[in-house]
Design a protein around this motif. Structure first.
Motif, PDB file in Angstrom:
ATOM      1  N   VAL A 174      42.439  -7.299  68.818  1.00 45.70           N
ATOM      2  CA  VAL A 174      41.413  -8.255  69.440  1.00 45.70           C
ATOM      3  C   VAL A 174      40.345  -7.523  70.362  1.00 45.70           C
ATOM      4  O   VAL A 174      40.376  -6.730  70.790  1.00 45.70           O
ATOM      5  CB  VAL A 174      42.076  -9.509  70.360  1.00 45.70           C
ATOM      6  CG1 VAL A 174      42.864 -10.342  69.359  1.00 45.70           C
ATOM      7  CG2 VAL A 174      42.733  -8.925  71.591  1.00 45.70           C
ATOM      8  N   THR A 175      39.177  -8.101  70.213  1.00 41.09           N
ATOM      9  CA  THR A 175      37.975  -7.479  70.490  1.00 41.09           C
ATOM     10  C   THR A 175      37.255  -8.468  71.706  1.00 41.09           C
ATOM     11  O   THR A 175      37.294  -9.771  71.466  1.00 41.09           O
ATOM     12  CB  THR A 175      37.067  -7.082  69.644  1.00 41.09           C
ATOM     13  OG1 THR A 175      36.267  -8.083  69.297  1.00 41.09           O
ATOM     14  CG2 THR A 175      37.733  -6.451  68.542  1.00 41.09           C
ATOM     15  N   ASP A 176      36.490  -7.940  72.548  1.00 42.99           N
ATOM     16  CA  ASP A 176      35.557  -8.771  73.559  1.00 42.99           C
ATOM     17  C   ASP A 176      34.438  -9.084  72.703  1.00 42.99           C
ATOM     18  O   ASP A 176      33.644  -9.981  73.278  1.00 42.99           O
ATOM     19  CB  ASP A 176      35.011  -7.900  74.703  1.00 42.99           C
ATOM     20  CG  ASP A 176      36.271  -7.397  75.598  1.00 42.99           C
ATOM     21  OD1 ASP A 176      36.380  -8.368  76.627  1.00 42.99           O
ATOM     22  OD2 ASP A 176      36.821  -6.213  75.328  1.00 42.99           O
ATOM     23  N   GLY A 177      34.004  -8.497  71.519  1.00 40.44           N
ATOM     24  CA  GLY A 177      32.756  -8.656  71.059  1.00 40.44           C
ATOM     25  C   GLY A 177      31.701  -7.531  71.591  1.00 40.44           C
ATOM     26  O   GLY A 177      32.104  -6.774  72.210  1.00 40.44           O
ATOM     27  N   SER A 182      30.481 -12.228  68.594  1.00 38.76           N
ATOM     28  CA  SER A 182      31.344 -12.573  69.752  1.00 38.76           C
ATOM     29  C   SER A 182      32.598 -11.945  69.356  1.00 38.76           C
ATOM     30  O   SER A 182      32.920 -11.294  68.321  1.00 38.76           O
ATOM     31  CB  SER A 182      31.326 -14.301  69.443  1.00 38.76           C
ATOM     32  OG  SER A 182      31.859 -14.340  68.172  1.00 38.76           O
ATOM     33  N   ALA A 183      33.674 -12.384  70.295  1.00 34.07           N
ATOM     34  CA  ALA A 183      34.902 -11.827  70.121  1.00 34.07           C
ATOM     35  C   ALA A 183      35.448 -12.233  69.065  1.00 34.07           C
ATOM     36  O   ALA A 183      35.359 -13.302  68.213  1.00 34.07           O
ATOM     37  CB  ALA A 183      35.752 -12.562  71.308  1.00 34.07           C
ATOM     38  N   ILE A 234      29.932  -6.662  79.144  1.00 30.73           N
ATOM     39  CA  ILE A 234      29.886  -6.304  77.795  1.00 30.73           C
ATOM     40  C   ILE A 234      29.440  -7.021  76.910  1.00 30.73           C
ATOM     41  O   ILE A 234      28.926  -6.981  75.769  1.00 30.73           O
ATOM     42  CB  ILE A 234      31.798  -6.033  77.193  1.00 30.73           C
ATOM     43  CG1 ILE A 234      32.107  -4.637  78.261  1.00 30.73           C
ATOM     44  CG2 ILE A 234      31.714  -5.718  75.950  1.00 30.73           C
ATOM     45  CD1 ILE A 234      33.576  -4.583  78.289  1.00 30.73           C
ATOM     46  N   ILE A 235      29.672  -8.576  77.245  1.00 30.37           N
ATOM     47  CA  ILE A 235      29.007  -9.693  76.409  1.00 30.37           C
ATOM     48  C   ILE A 235      27.873 -10.373  77.395  1.00 30.37           C
ATOM     49  O   ILE A 235      27.890 -10.241  78.603  1.00 30.37           O
ATOM     50  CB  ILE A 235      29.933 -10.697  76.019  1.00 30.37           C
ATOM     51  CG1 ILE A 235      30.883 -11.261  77.078  1.00 30.37           C
ATOM     52  CG2 ILE A 235      30.919  -9.989  74.806  1.00 30.37           C
ATOM     53  CD1 ILE A 235      31.659 -12.232  76.570  1.00 30.37           C
ATOM     54  N   PRO A 236      26.696 -10.656  76.818  1.00 31.69           N
ATOM     55  CA  PRO A 236      25.652 -11.229  77.308  1.00 31.69           C
ATOM     56  C   PRO A 236      25.574 -12.554  77.760  1.00 31.69           C
ATOM     57  O   PRO A 236      24.708 -13.067  78.362  1.00 31.69           O
ATOM     58  CB  PRO A 236      24.308 -10.720  76.470  1.00 31.69           C
ATOM     59  CG  PRO A 236      25.264 -11.088  75.099  1.00 31.69           C
ATOM     60  CD  PRO A 236      26.472 -10.517  75.162  1.00 31.69           C
ATOM     61  N   PHE A 237      26.642 -13.477  77.180  1.00 29.52           N
ATOM     62  CA  PHE A 237      26.565 -14.756  77.462  1.00 29.52           C
ATOM     63  C   PHE A 237      27.932 -15.202  78.245  1.00 29.52           C
ATOM     64  O   PHE A 237      28.975 -14.662  78.131  1.00 29.52           O
ATOM     65  CB  PHE A 237      26.520 -15.487  75.975  1.00 29.52           C
ATOM     66  CG  PHE A 237      27.844 -14.968  75.177  1.00 29.52           C
ATOM     67  CD1 PHE A 237      28.987 -15.638  75.133  1.00 29.52           C
ATOM     68  CD2 PHE A 237      27.898 -14.197  74.349  1.00 29.52           C
ATOM     69  CE1 PHE A 237      30.172 -15.291  74.303  1.00 29.52           C
ATOM     70  CE2 PHE A 237      28.870 -13.765  73.395  1.00 29.52           C
ATOM     71  CZ  PHE A 237      30.125 -14.342  73.441  1.00 29.52           C
ATOM     72  N   THR A 238      27.682 -16.359  78.854  1.00 27.95           N
ATOM     73  CA  THR A 238      28.780 -16.866  79.745  1.00 27.95           C
ATOM     74  C   THR A 238      29.833 -17.554  78.795  1.00 27.95           C
ATOM     75  O   THR A 238      29.612 -18.311  77.818  1.00 27.95           O
ATOM     76  CB  THR A 238      28.253 -18.175  80.548  1.00 27.95           C
ATOM     77  OG1 THR A 238      27.223 -17.640  81.137  1.00 27.95           O
ATOM     78  CG2 THR A 238      29.212 -18.832  81.369  1.00 27.95           C
TER      79      THR A 238
END
Length: 405
Positions: A174-177, A182-183, A234-238
């Motif tokens: 599994v990844t964070d994206g 996205s993940a 790591i990801i730009p969105f809430t």
């Protein structure tokens, strides 16, 4: 480290030793060093002087005014094994050792799993400051015999892996994206390093930031979805929803939320009979630093079973119960041995926990310059990845898996 029984140095031989319980005879001269903290020692149950530590620090890091407590803490910081319960001696045995096999940057390392058919452990460096603003399209392979470390990149590249399990000859991750995706949940063929994405949305709602996963004996998966990727930029969105645990049918890949928290989701593991799931809550660690009043308990849930003619397990959780709070910090990666012992990474080592009464039997330390994050069990060995490197715990008396790879 040599076996330690008495403390010597600034405060003289034996100072601090009276706060410890006497080790069993066959643990007084062992390859690894030991200490036994027990509340049935009156001088330990009521410590002299003043003392203080935060919930994020191990006992040996406490600030103390009394020379005996200072000496005790010095010894704790030099041991390999700290027992809190006499069952820990039976679990570990006198021949176990802890060895740091490779030194890495003091950076989070995650997602270890054994590569099927090899002597390699797959793991990653996770999050900033590594790579391009914390985005990684490579993973590590560590040969457990030669300790040679090399990079591997899947086809297509897999970004920000956070959790991994090996199942039926493949690696599932599994990844964070990342900034542009996205993940997701994916399968990797370790012979070709081809990556196939299996799942990346919940009815068009993106997942927040996958953290870890587990697989049951029927090939169904349990994925924890967290805020960690957002907290670490790591990801730009809430994150689109509160941290959750998802059941994913291994045949259809249909997801179903089975647990939701306002804290944070992290590790996940199952009891050997598949009837109980263990989930540590890590709401104590957030985007603005660590909140000592945040959630950090290790919880157990049972699976509800259907009645009538249906005998199969259904993905509904019941009987929630708090097993324990970590002695230090929070539990990150957790795995369960074949006999049901829970083994979890926290602070400067891994804890061994009784799955019924929730008592922490003892800690296997990686030392003050490291931090245990996630683990792989293999025969009588534990491989630990974390901040600062990879450690090998060998010759544990208790068999952790049915066979050694």
């Amino acid at each position: 480290m040599a076996s330690l029984v008495l403390v010597s140095g600034l405060f003289g031989v034996g100072i601090g030793a009276q706060l410890l319980k006497t080790l069993p005879d066959d643990f007084r001269h062992t390859p690894g060093s030991w200490a036994w903290l027990s509340y049935d020692v009156p001088s330990y149950a009521t410590l002299p002087g003043q003392f203080n530590r935060s919930v994020f620090e191990a006992p040996g890091e406490a600030v103390a005014t009394d020379p005996e407590v200072v000496a005790l803490n010095r010894q704790l910081n030099e041991t390999d094994f700290v027992a809190y319960d006499d069952r820990f001696f039976d679990f570990v045995g006198p021949d176990a050792t802890v060895e740091k096999v490779i030194t890495l940057a003091h950076q989070t390392h995650e997602a270890p799993c054994w590569v099927p058919g090899t002597k390699d452990i797959f793991f990653v460096e996770w999050g900033p400051p590594g790579g391009d603003n914390g985005v990684h399209n490579y993973q590590y392979l560590l040969n457990t015999e030669t300790h040679k470390l090399r990079n591997v990149t899947t086809d297509p590249p897999t970004v920000n892996v956070h959790g991994c399990v090996a199942y039926d000859g493949a690696l599932y991750v599994v990844t964070d994206g990342g900034p542009s995706e996205s993940a997701y949940f994916a399968k990797i063929d370790p012979k070709t390093w081809k990556r196939t994405t299996l799942l990346n949305h919940y009815y068009e709602q993106p997942f927040g930031s996958f953290n870890d996963l587990e697989v049951d004996n029927d090939g169904n998966f349990y994925l924890t979805d967290s805020r960690s990727g957002y907290f670490r930029n790591i990801i730009p969105f809430t994150p689109p929803t509160n941290p959750s645990t998802y059941f994913v049918d291994g045949k259809t890949f249909r997801p179903k939320a089975i647990q939701i928290t306002t804290g944070n989701a992290n590790g996940v593991s199952l009891s050997p009979d598949g009837k109980t799931i263990y989930l540590p809550n890590t709401g104590v660690s957030g985007g603005d630093g660590k909140d000592p009043y945040g959630e950090r308990g290790l919880w157990a849930y049972d699976f509800a079973t259907s009645g009538g003619l249906r005998k199969a397990k259904v993905p509904v959780l019941t009987n929630a119960r708090l097993l324990t709070n970590p002695i230090a910090n929070f539990y990150d990666g957790i795995r369960v041995s074949k006999d049901g012992w829970i083994i979890a990474g926290a602070n400067d080592g891994v804890d061994v926990i009784d799955p019924v009464d929730g008592y922490i039997l003892g800690s296997i330390r990686v030392g003050g310059d490291g931090e245990a994050v996630s683990i792989v069990l293999n025969g009588h060995d534990i491989w630990i990845v974390g901040r600062g490197g990879v450690w090998h715990v060998s010759n544990i008396r208790t068999a952790l898996t049915d066979s050694k790879k």
